[in-house]
Design a protein around this motif. Structure first.
Motif, PDB file in Angstrom:
ATOM      1  N   THR A 280       0.943  -0.902  -0.283  1.00 37.28           N
ATOM      2  CA  THR A 280      -0.257  -0.345   0.178  1.00 37.28           C
ATOM      3  C   THR A 280       1.304   1.211  -0.144  1.00 37.28           C
ATOM      4  O   THR A 280       1.778   1.691   1.002  1.00 37.28           O
ATOM      5  N   HIS A 282       0.853   5.442  -0.122  1.00 37.49           N
ATOM      6  CA  HIS A 282      -0.187   6.942  -0.038  1.00 37.49           C
ATOM      7  C   HIS A 282       0.806   7.683  -0.965  1.00 37.49           C
ATOM      8  O   HIS A 282       2.065   8.229  -0.348  1.00 37.49           O
ATOM      9  N   ARG A 306      -3.900   6.779  -2.908  1.00 33.24           N
ATOM     10  CA  ARG A 306      -4.078   5.237  -2.551  1.00 33.24           C
ATOM     11  C   ARG A 306      -3.399   4.370  -3.564  1.00 33.24           C
ATOM     12  O   ARG A 306      -4.188   4.047  -4.662  1.00 33.24           O
TER      13      ARG A 306
END
Length: 483
Positions: A280, A282, A306
């Motif tokens: 993940t 950001h 994201r």
């Protein structure tokens, strides 16, 4: 474009002309206990510009602005030019001793960090970082005790688990980018040359516990533009494949997996982590840059996204998290490479993005204000202003919510650095403070503002009043005592 209409030489961007030292700074509010260290921030502050019309924000000589806090007092403020060879010459000083990389002397104007006891001002593109002392005087170029194989990078990441420093370095003349790891002894212990074509700008990278993420995107060096007048020598290559490289941290160049993504550009990731076979990330994404305009970034607003990387499927899912323009994302540095719930950024104006923003220009304030003696100061608004902050935002990335504190509409807000209340892991992720330089147009000077990160809407717990204006700039760090 003359000196008076170049937006990067006027208003809040205008360089300051003097190096200042001030002691026992006045404070409104109370500096929190535990803030013992230095808040340092780097950014462009042009010196002796030969052609104001051709000047670009990214190329100005570096100046570090610092505030020393100790036991509830603001002991000093200093601003010092980083003495690259060209800056030393313009100041009538001797060039500093130390190594050079292929005679490159780029302005070390982008970031400031401390590693293995060395204060390092950094820049990308093939030049060495410059080492400073604790009072911001330049020591000289730094090559990690002779172990740096080439130039260095603007952005680095300190792995909180190992204490090692990671970077991805590039130069337009090289057919590769370099993944570098510096050990805790201050020497480069690992180098991986990763082939890339087309000389992409690779301003930053991401790091997880197991992987390095490389952003190979359609902004590339353009040799024809390099000698074709004002602006940066970079261009948007609409035919270039946009891809995300995933390299195991101990892998070789041939182990990189290149995953296709939608065309875009990324200056600044917030952070990344991996769980259950997924990464993940950001980050702040621009749809396009340096296409119609070379004087930007001003063509497209930056949005928080994201990205979810499925390592098994080899796919990247991209989703926008906020429709407000935002830049300079940061997290709690203790969470680097690991899961994080909170992030912080600088909100930018939503209306008229890339158009004339008179709010970026200040009326004459005299002395240390935007008028004064700053190069290019004028009483008419510039044609275009970009990268002006209006507030700080705290994101709750799990709940999908945010909180905002806005400052004076005619001022500016710089990158916010999170400082944990406890440098260990006992304090909660958002238990600490946000530090940022905020321009106060009523004083005509800048404050170092301290916000409680658990309640950014409550306003500053302390404002440390600097005796000068800090021009709009780039990145910095809180460097605690004893590090």
């Amino acid at each position: 474009m003359t000196e008076h209409t170049n937006p990067y030489l006027t208003g809040l961007f205008a360089p300051v002309q003097d190096e200042v030292t001030a002691h026992d700074l006045p404070v409104t509010g109370r500096i929190p206990d535990g803030l013992n260290g230095r808040y340092l921030r780097n950014g462009p502050n042009p010196l002796g510009i030969d052609d104001p019309a051709a000047h670009h924000w990214f190329t100005g000589a570096g100046m570090v602005h610092g505030v020393r806090l100790r036991e509830g007092r603001a002991e000093w403020y200093r601003n010092r030019w980083v003495r690259s060879d060209s800056v030393a010459e313009r100041l009538g000083e001797k060039a500093s001793h130390g190594p050079r990389h292929q005679d490159k002397d780029f302005a070390a104007n982008t970031h400031i960090t401390r590693f293995a006891g060395h204060y390092l001002a950094t820049v990308e593109g093939g030049s060495l970082p410059y080492e400073l002392d604790a009072e911001l005087n330049t020591i000289g170029p730094f090559d990690f005790q002779g172990t740096l194989p080439g130039g260095f990078a603007a952005h680095t990441l300190l792995d909180p688990a190992s204490g090692e420093l990671h970077a991805v370095a590039y130069c337009w003349a090289y057919p590769y980018v370099q993944y570098l790891i510096a050990g805790t002894d201050g020497r480069i212990r690992r180098r991986v040359d990763i082939p890339v074509e087309g000389s992409p700008m690779m301003h930053d990278f991401s790091l997880t516990s197991g992987h390095v993420l490389l952003y190979d995107l359609p902004v590339v060096f353009d040799l024809e533009r390099a000698g074709a007048g004002p602006g940066l020598p970079y261009t948007w290559d609409a035919g270039r494949r946009a891809r995300l490289g995933v390299l195991p941290r101990e892998g070789r160049a041939q182990d990189v997996r290149w995953l296709d993504i939608e065309p875009c550009f990324v200056f600044h990731p917030m952070s990344a982590y991996e769980e259950d076979g997924r990464i993940t990330v950001h980050l702040v994404r621009y749809d396009r840059l340096f296409d119609a305009s070379r004087n930007g970034p001003d063509e497209a607003p930056p949005f928080l996204e994201r990205w979810t990387v499925d390592l098994a499927a080899g796919t990247v899912r991209q989703e926008r998290l906020d429709d407000r323009p935002v830049e300079f994302p940061r997290i709690d540095p203790r969470r680097t490479t690991g899961r994080h719930r909170y992030g912080y950024g600088v909100l930018e104006p939503s209306e008229g993005y890339g158009t004339a923003w008179a709010r970026g220009h200040l009326a004459e304030a005299g002395g240390s204000g935007a008028g004064g003696s700053g190069a290019g100061a004028s009483t008419t608004a510039p044609a275009k202003i970009e990268r002006v902050g209006i507030g700080l935002v705290k994101y709750d990335l799990e709940r999908g919510s945010s909180e905002v504190h806005r400052f004076h509409p005619d001022g500016d807000v710089g990158e916010a650095v999170f400082v944990p209340a406890d440098p260990g892991m006992s304090a909660a992720e958002d238990d600490g403070w946000l530090l940022s330089y905020v321009f106060d147009p009523e004083r005509g000077a800048t404050d170092l503002v301290v916000l409680a990160a658990q309640d950014v809407t409550a306003g500053p717990v302390a404002r440390i009043h600097l005796p000068a204006r800090v021009p709009i700039g780039f990145h910095g760090n809180w460097l605690p005592d004893g590090g």
